[in-house]
Design a protein around this motif. Structure first.
Motif, PDB file in Angstrom:
ATOM      1  N   SER A   1       2.172  -3.945  -7.238  1.00 17.51           N
ATOM      2  CA  SER A   1       2.797  -3.536  -5.879  1.00 17.51           C
ATOM      3  C   SER A   1       2.764  -2.029  -5.621  1.00 17.51           C
ATOM      4  N   ARG A   2       2.646  -1.396  -6.459  1.00 17.89           N
ATOM      5  CA  ARG A   2       2.526   0.311  -6.180  1.00 17.89           C
ATOM      6  C   ARG A   2       0.927   0.499  -5.955  1.00 17.89           C
ATOM      7  N   TYR A   3       0.135  -0.211  -6.579  1.00 22.90           N
ATOM      8  CA  TYR A   3      -1.404   0.033  -6.332  1.00 22.90           C
ATOM      9  C   TYR A   3      -1.495  -0.198  -4.484  1.00 22.90           C
ATOM     10  N   LEU A   4      -0.801  -1.419  -4.290  1.00 18.61           N
ATOM     11  CA  LEU A   4      -1.014  -1.899  -2.922  1.00 18.61           C
ATOM     12  C   LEU A   4      -0.059  -1.411  -1.852  1.00 18.61           C
ATOM     13  N   ASP A   5       0.615  -0.431  -2.341  1.00 18.49           N
ATOM     14  CA  ASP A   5       1.762   0.206  -1.395  1.00 18.49           C
ATOM     15  C   ASP A   5       2.645  -1.048  -0.941  1.00 18.49           C
ATOM     16  N   ALA A   6       3.088  -1.896  -1.801  1.00 15.04           N
ATOM     17  CA  ALA A   6       3.766  -2.930  -1.030  1.00 15.04           C
ATOM     18  C   ALA A   6       5.226  -3.023  -1.994  1.00 15.04           C
ATOM     19  N   PRO A   7       6.457  -3.737  -1.396  1.00 12.45           N
ATOM     20  CA  PRO A   7       7.481  -3.849  -2.218  1.00 12.45           C
ATOM     21  C   PRO A   7       7.352  -4.653  -3.655  1.00 12.45           C
TER      22      PRO A   7
END
Length: 99
Positions: free
Chosen positions: A31-37
């Protein structure tokens, strides 16, 4: 969480270069890699007690039923898995399916 990986080492002279590469490794949630929640955490299952003696008894199928929930159903196995666990005991007619 565990990660298993290997970085190629060409020989003793390559150790410094290998360490430099390994020091740049960064482990982060998808999620951090994809800049997603971040997803909501899943509820921890209540794991059955492992007993070696159960592997040779009908209790094995209770363990198998529990473990199968963690594996995807392959198309080639759908017929088998759709009927697992059996919906009723032939002797009693009672259902052992989970709600």
């Amino acid at each position: 969480m565990g990660v298993l990986g290997r970085t190629y080492l060409a020989g003793p002279d390559d150790v410094d270069a290998l360490r430099a590469i390994q020091e740049r490794y960064l482990l982060r949630p998808l999620s951090r890699y994809l800049d997603a929640p971040a997803p909501h955490p899943v509820e921890e299952p209540v794991w059955p007690v492992w007993r070696e003696e159960d592997l040779d008894s009908v209790e094995f199928f209770t363990l198998l039923d529990f473990l199968l929930q963690f594996f995807p159903v392959l198309d080639s196995e759908r017929g088998l898995r759709d009927g697992w666990p059996p919906s009723a005991s032939p002797a009693t007619g009672s259902s052992n399916r989970r709600p």
